[in-house]
Design an enzyme around this catalytic site. Structure first.
Site, mmCIF file in Angstrom:
data_model
loop_
_atom_site.group_PDB
_atom_site.id
_atom_site.type_symbol
_atom_site.label_atom_id
_atom_site.label_comp_id
_atom_site.label_asym_id
_atom_site.label_seq_id
_atom_site.Cartn_x
_atom_site.Cartn_y
_atom_site.Cartn_z
ATOM 1 N N GLY A 1 0.835 -1.322 0.040
ATOM 2 C CA GLY A 1 -0.048 -0.002 0.032
ATOM 3 C C GLY A 1 0.905 1.487 0.033
ATOM 4 O O GLY A 1 2.080 1.384 0.128
ATOM 5 N N ARG B 1 3.819 6.171 1.764
ATOM 6 C CA ARG B 1 4.276 7.618 2.094
ATOM 7 C C ARG B 1 3.681 8.597 0.727
ATOM 8 O O ARG B 1 4.364 9.398 0.538
ATOM 9 C CB ARG B 1 5.758 7.576 2.007
ATOM 10 C CG ARG B 1 6.376 7.014 0.714
ATOM 11 C CD ARG B 1 7.862 7.462 0.934
ATOM 12 N NE ARG B 1 8.661 6.767 -0.344
ATOM 13 C CZ ARG B 1 9.690 7.414 -1.072
ATOM 14 N NH1 ARG B 1 10.154 8.604 -0.209
ATOM 15 N NH2 ARG B 1 10.245 6.932 -1.975
ATOM 16 N N ASP C 1 4.659 -4.522 -7.658
ATOM 17 C CA ASP C 1 3.856 -3.240 -7.077
ATOM 18 C C ASP C 1 4.440 -2.018 -7.884
ATOM 19 O O ASP C 1 3.875 -0.997 -7.384
ATOM 20 C CB ASP C 1 4.169 -3.103 -5.734
ATOM 21 C CG ASP C 1 5.177 -3.083 -5.133
ATOM 22 O OD1 ASP C 1 6.010 -4.002 -5.209
ATOM 23 O OD2 ASP C 1 5.984 -2.162 -4.741
#
Length: 508
Positions: free
Chosen positions: A99, A102, A261
């Site tokens: 996820g 930052r 990702d």
């Protein structure tokens, strides 16, 4: 007296950004609603005004109030800040929950041409996905992403874009104490292969279907409502990735962290962490300090692209066919075709770089292999070799000066002659004039790339001395990569001994 903590402010003035947030309208398990953490003393250090105008934003207002807006201190009307959920394979190891640790997606805008774009802050504070991280970014990595993403755009390669960079007035703590900064990124979307893996890891087929249809509607609308659209989606994403990676190789780009990702399903280059551009040609080149085994080396990128597409296909198996074995067979066919697609795109890229016409001859493949083998064996600079070959193409006969300039790049200049003779003989069988060939080659063989030593020089001046002049100069040169810029010849020169950059770092 203790200084009060900074707080977010909201304005009711006419918004300089007209948000229309499609991802925030998806089910709540796709993201977490979270606002940026305010910073103490934001300062706008770079604003991409041409990009703002292209997106239909109020550039004057953003430039005037950019410190507050691009730091996240001021939320604009219509913004619905969220941190997106995703998983991912990192160096081959699956992590089921990553996820935006930052990064915060402020929202989306629809450009005047109808294209939708995300606007995201990186380094804007902790989120529920931060995994004990501080959610902040250091100035160096922010400037690196600004430089490289805009350079990739100027090179004509699909990429996320840089809208702004601000310093925060607050330190971040890594191996040393560094100045903090926030980067504003623009993307076709931030949906990744890892976004699909997040739901697949939870057996959430309904969410996968919602996500897949959202991606189709946003990036592949021609597939909407068609039979077998989810298998077609695998094909479509594979096609864009194959083309993208071929173009990376064409400019010597090494992504550095091709985790699932970090692969955007839109087909854009995303997440410029320990990325770098190759100087001396060697397919084994690695810069990333965390890639100890060379998994993401320059020459491995096509294979990793295919591997990532296989992981993407796995997430869609329940939607591809109700019979598991049939779904696997169909998906395998799509994954297998990835390498065929890549080879075709790479051949198109390299033939154009060598000035070969669209009419292909049987010996062209061997001519291409021989050229790359020559560069490798002779430790030639990748970018300069193609650029000087472009100069040599201007003369149909052997231009001794231009040939010598190319040969001078080799450890043994005499080694150039046999290949140059073959190449000139092949060029004579094309219909283009020498001038046309040279112009075509110069349009695809850049004179300027973000040379790693020049990037590091600019980052060091900014982070250590607060001097952004080298950063500004480098961005200016890289905005016109295919033009000869004699006043900036030093930016086209390979590093001297002692200037080489051997490692790059993520910055997280």
């Amino acid at each position: 007296m203790t200084e009060a903590a900074p707080t977010l402010t909201k304005r009711s003035d006419p918004a300089p950004i007209a948000f229309d947030n499609s991802y925030a309208r998806l089910p709540a398990n796709f993201f977490t609603r979270i606002e940026p953490t305010p910073v103490t003393a934001p300062r706008l250090i770079k604003f991409n005004r041409p990009l703002a105008v292209e997106m239909g934003l109020d550039a004057d207002a953003l430039e005037r109030d950019g410190a507050a807006i691009f730091s996240g201190n001021r939320l604009l009307p219509g913004s619905e800040p969220i941190a997106m959920a995703y998983a991912g394979h990192q160096f081959g190891q699956f992590v089921p929950q990553l996820g935006d640790g930052r990064a915060i997606l402020l929202g989306e805008v629809v450009r005047p041409d109808g294209e939708r774009r995300d606007i995201q802050l990186k380094g804007s504070g902790q989120t529920p996905w931060s995994r004990r991280g501080d959610g902040r970014a250091a100035l160096g990595p922010v400037l690196r992403e600004y430089i490289v993403s805009e350079a990739m755009h100027a090179l004509g390669i699909p990429t996320t874009r840089a809208l702004a960079a601000v310093t925060t007035g607050q330190p971040v703590y890594r191996e040393t104490i560094l100045p903090g900064a926030i980067f504003t990124r623009v993307a076709a979307s931030h949906i990744r292969v890892g976004t699909f893996q997040y739901f697949a890891a939870r057996g959430d087929t309904d969410s996968i279907r919602v996500l897949a249809d959202h991606v189709i509607g946003r990036h592949y609308p021609e597939l909407a409502g068609t039979d077998g659209r989810h298998l077609k989606l695998v094909d479509a994403v594979a096609e864009r990735q194959a083309r993208l990676i071929a173009r990376w190789l064409g400019v010597g780009f090494i992504h550095g962290v091709m985790n699932t990702d970090n692969m955007a399903v839109s087909g854009e280059t995303i997440d410029f962490g320990p990325c770098a551009f190759m100087d001396v040609y060697d397919p084994r080149t690695v810069f990333s300090s965390i890639d100890q085994m060379g998994r993401y080396a320059y020459g491995n990128q096509p294979l990793i692209g295919q591997w990532n597409i296989a992981r993407f296909a796995e997430t869609l198996l329940p939607l591809i066919h109700e019979t598991p074995d049939e779904a696997v067979d169909l998906a395998n066919d799509a994954v297998t075709r990835f390498m065929e697609r890549f080879q075709e795109h790479w051949k198109t890229v390299i033939r154009a770089k060598l000035g070969l016409s669209e009419h292909e001859e049987d010996e062209d493949t061997d001519l291409i292999r021989a050229f790359l083998a020559l560069l490798h064996a002779q430790k030639a600079d990748f970018t300069l070799a193609f650029r000087r070959l472009s100069d040599a193409a201007a003369d149909e006969g052997a231009d001794e000066g231009a040939d010598a300039a190319f040969a001078a790049l080799l450890d043994d200049p005499l080694a150039a002659a046999p290949w140059l003779i073959r190449w000139r003989a092949r060029a004579l069988r094309d219909n283009r004039s020498p001038g046309e060939r040279a112009a075509a080659m110069r349009s695809v063989n850049p004179a300027f790339i973000p040379r790693n030593h020049k990037v590091e020089e600019a980052l060091a001046a900014a982070t250590e001395d607060g001097d952004f002049s080298l950063f500004e100069a480098l961005n200016g040169v890289l905005s016109r990569p295919y033009e000869d810029q004699p006043a900036f010849a030093a930016y086209a020169t390979p590093p001297k001994p002692g200037e080489e950059v051997l490692q790059t770092f993520c910055g997280t």
